[in-house]
Design an enzyme around this catalytic site. Structure first.
Site, short mmCIF file in Angstrom:
data_model
loop_
_atom_site.label_atom_id
_atom_site.label_comp_id
_atom_site.label_asym_id
_atom_site.label_seq_id
_atom_site.Cartn_x
_atom_site.Cartn_y
_atom_site.Cartn_z
N GLU A 81 51.12 39.42 33.51
CA GLU A 81 50.29 40.35 33.08
C GLU A 81 50.04 41.11 32.26
O GLU A 81 50.33 40.89 31.32
CB GLU A 81 51.02 41.33 33.86
N ASP A 108 46.67 36.94 29.17
CA ASP A 108 45.96 36.65 29.58
C ASP A 108 45.95 35.50 30.22
O ASP A 108 46.34 34.61 29.76
CB ASP A 108 44.41 36.56 29.16
N ASP A 131 39.59 38.70 42.87
CA ASP A 131 38.22 38.82 42.47
C ASP A 131 38.16 40.38 42.24
O ASP A 131 37.80 41.10 43.20
CB ASP A 131 37.01 38.87 44.12
#
Length: 142
Positions: A81, A108, A131
């Site tokens: 996270e 990341d 997404d």
């Protein structure tokens, strides 16, 4: 700054940390956190490389992370996270449950996947928002 050879998978939102989340980041990170130097994870001594790994990418406030840790106690669960308030909330949840098989990486997801120590033991991967930016094709995870 971290060196990257990839485009970030997220846009950083600021968000506000509560006092409890700030304290958790300061006091609980040494127990549950995994730092990244370059492309390598700095696992603590408790990590057993023969145990299967489960990734929880984008765990939000930590509900899914704690649920995975409780359900799959024979695995090492690594949550990835970048949102500090969410990481703080997850640390507080982990401290309440006293799970020992869960760790958190503040980075990341692409940095995590590029680590040579993750892929050989990867058992499963959970992605909360594959997404997150439907109008930005270049930031999709899947």
């Amino acid at each position: 700054r971290e060196s990257r050879h990839f485009k970030r998978s997220y846009l950083r939102g600021r968000g506000q940390k509560t006092k409890a989340q700030k304290r958790a980041l300061r006091e609980l990170w040494p127990e549950y956190g995994i730092n990244i130097k370059g492309n390598e994870l700095e696992f603590s001594k408790q990590y057993d490389p023969t145990v299967p790994l489960i990734l929880d990418i984008g765990f939000g406030q930590g509900e899914s992370l704690v649920a995975l840790g409780s359900k799959f106690q024979m695995c090492t669960i690594i949550g990835c996270e970048v949102h500090n308030p969410g990481i703080g909330a997850a640390l507080l949840r982990l401290a309440e449950t006293e799970l020992t098989n869960v760790k958190i990486v503040r980075a990341d997801v692409f940095a995590l996947i590029h680590s040579k120590r993750i892929l050989p033991n990867l058992f499963a991967c959970f992605i909360g928002f594959p997404d997150p930016f439907p109008h930005t094709v270049s930031r999709r995870l899947i």
